[in-house]
Design a protein around this motif. Structure first.
Motif, PDB file in Angstrom:
ATOM      1  N   GLU A 265       3.868   3.268 -13.165  1.00  0.00           N
ATOM      2  CA  GLU A 265       4.790   2.657 -12.207  1.00  0.00           C
ATOM      3  C   GLU A 265       5.312   3.628 -11.153  1.00  0.00           C
ATOM      4  O   GLU A 265       6.508   3.852 -10.999  1.00  0.00           O
ATOM      5  N   GLY A 266       4.405   4.275 -10.463  1.00  0.00           N
ATOM      6  CA  GLY A 266       4.789   5.080  -9.321  1.00  0.00           C
ATOM      7  C   GLY A 266       5.385   6.437  -9.635  1.00  0.00           C
ATOM      8  O   GLY A 266       5.930   7.080  -8.759  1.00  0.00           O
TER       9      GLY A 266
ATOM     10  N   SER B  60      -0.786   0.811  -0.318  1.00  0.00           N
ATOM     11  CA  SER B  60      -0.299  -0.553  -0.100  1.00  0.00           C
ATOM     12  C   SER B  60       0.771  -0.540   0.990  1.00  0.00           C
ATOM     13  O   SER B  60       1.539   0.408   1.115  1.00  0.00           O
TER      14      SER B  60
ATOM     15  N   GLY C 203       6.965   2.394   0.790  1.00  0.00           N
ATOM     16  CA  GLY C 203       6.339   3.511   0.072  1.00  0.00           C
ATOM     17  C   GLY C 203       5.285   4.201   0.906  1.00  0.00           C
ATOM     18  O   GLY C 203       5.214   5.425   0.947  1.00  0.00           O
ATOM     19  N   ARG C 204       4.477   3.412   1.599  1.00  0.00           N
ATOM     20  CA  ARG C 204       3.450   3.991   2.463  1.00  0.00           C
ATOM     21  C   ARG C 204       4.094   4.716   3.640  1.00  0.00           C
ATOM     22  O   ARG C 204       3.647   5.804   4.026  1.00  0.00           O
TER      23      ARG C 204
ATOM     24  N   TYR D 152       6.173   9.349  -3.641  1.00  0.00           N
ATOM     25  CA  TYR D 152       5.959   8.131  -2.863  1.00  0.00           C
ATOM     26  C   TYR D 152       4.480   7.761  -2.794  1.00  0.00           C
ATOM     27  O   TYR D 152       4.138   6.578  -2.730  1.00  0.00           O
TER      28      TYR D 152
ATOM     29  N   LYS E 234       3.764   5.969  -5.957  1.00  0.00           N
ATOM     30  CA  LYS E 234       4.372   4.639  -5.903  1.00  0.00           C
ATOM     31  C   LYS E 234       3.543   3.697  -5.034  1.00  0.00           C
ATOM     32  O   LYS E 234       3.329   2.535  -5.390  1.00  0.00           O
ATOM     33  N   ALA E 235       3.053   4.182  -3.912  1.00  0.00           N
ATOM     34  CA  ALA E 235       2.258   3.344  -3.014  1.00  0.00           C
ATOM     35  C   ALA E 235       0.902   2.995  -3.622  1.00  0.00           C
ATOM     36  O   ALA E 235       0.384   1.906  -3.404  1.00  0.00           O
TER      37      ALA E 235
ATOM     38  N   SER F 274       0.285   2.850  -7.023  1.00  0.00           N
ATOM     39  CA  SER F 274       0.465   1.997  -8.206  1.00  0.00           C
ATOM     40  C   SER F 274       0.904   0.585  -7.839  1.00  0.00           C
ATOM     41  O   SER F 274       0.597  -0.355  -8.551  1.00  0.00           O
ATOM     42  N   SER F 275       1.623   0.413  -6.728  1.00  0.00           N
ATOM     43  CA  SER F 275       2.025  -0.934  -6.348  1.00  0.00           C
ATOM     44  C   SER F 275       0.820  -1.726  -5.852  1.00  0.00           C
ATOM     45  O   SER F 275       0.806  -2.940  -5.919  1.00  0.00           O
ATOM     46  N   GLN F 276      -0.206  -1.021  -5.399  1.00  0.00           N
ATOM     47  CA  GLN F 276      -1.421  -1.698  -4.974  1.00  0.00           C
ATOM     48  C   GLN F 276      -2.260  -2.078  -6.182  1.00  0.00           C
ATOM     49  O   GLN F 276      -2.968  -3.074  -6.167  1.00  0.00           O
TER      50      GLN F 276
ATOM     51  N   LYS G  52       0.211  -8.919  -6.695  1.00  0.00           N
ATOM     52  CA  LYS G  52       1.082 -10.026  -7.063  1.00  0.00           C
ATOM     53  C   LYS G  52       0.310 -11.328  -6.941  1.00  0.00           C
ATOM     54  O   LYS G  52      -0.423 -11.543  -5.984  1.00  0.00           O
TER      55      LYS G  52
END
Length: 192
Positions: free
Chosen positions: A3-4, A87, A91-92, A165, A168-169, A171-173, A177
């Protein structure tokens, strides 16, 4: 990566390498060579005698440790240019800001360290005849290695935030969703 957060080992190595570079930069400042003017009685001329030249080695060591820390981080993140795209989102944006900021401080730190090491290694041999006015032995100005040390710490902080960051960018990708609708396709019926 969880998780980032990124890899703890990468964080630790970047911090340790940067702190070693910082220590070498401080040691280089403390051990700068100092010159004293000595009179040569045979030729009636003056020359400079310098204290130890250890600061040059410390400056080069700081340069190499900071370079290895930056290379490690850019190798792990693939310099943000190669590999999976980041993503979209804040974050990006923060990753890009910290990426460029860390490179700017890195280049300033490396310039201070290598310039300090080079200038510290330069020694004036003979100065003029004893009757010359207002001469001194060439030495490195105070604060060059300290400026390098300050930028080493700034680079370290920016690198830690960049990697945080970046992770995080990425892992969110990795976890896209899903839509909350029952069916995300458009229904097509035969035309009668």
């Amino acid at each position: 990566m969880r998780e980032g957060k990124g890899s703890t080992l990468v964080h630790l190595l970047v911090i340790v390498l940067s702190l070693v570079a910082f220590g070498f930069a401080i040691a280089a400042e403390r051990r700068r060579s100092r010159g004293n003017i000595v009179l040569d009685e045979k030729s009636n001329s003056t020359y400079c005698v310098y204290s130890s030249d250890v600061a040059t080695g410390y400056g080069v060591g700081a340069f190499l440790f900071l370079l290895s820390g930056e290379s490690l981080l850019m190798g792990v993140t693939k310099c943000m240019c190669f590999g999976k795209p980041l993503s979209p989102g804040s974050g990006r944006a923060w990753t890009i800001i910290y990426f460029f900021s860390s490179w700017v401080t890195f280049f300033i730190a490396e310039a201070c360290l290598i310039a300090g090491a080079t200038k510290n290694a330069y020694h004036t041999k003979y100065r003029h005849v004893i009757h010359a006015q207002n001469f001194s032995c060439e030495t490195l100005r105070k604060g060059v290695f300290i400026a390098g040390a300050v930028f080493v710490v700034a680079t370290m902080i920016l690198n830690v935030y960049y990697y945080m960051y970046f992770a995080k960018a990425i892992s969110s990708q990795a976890a896209p969703k899903k839509a909350n609708r029952a069916s995300s396709t458009v229904g097509m019926a035969g035309y009668t």
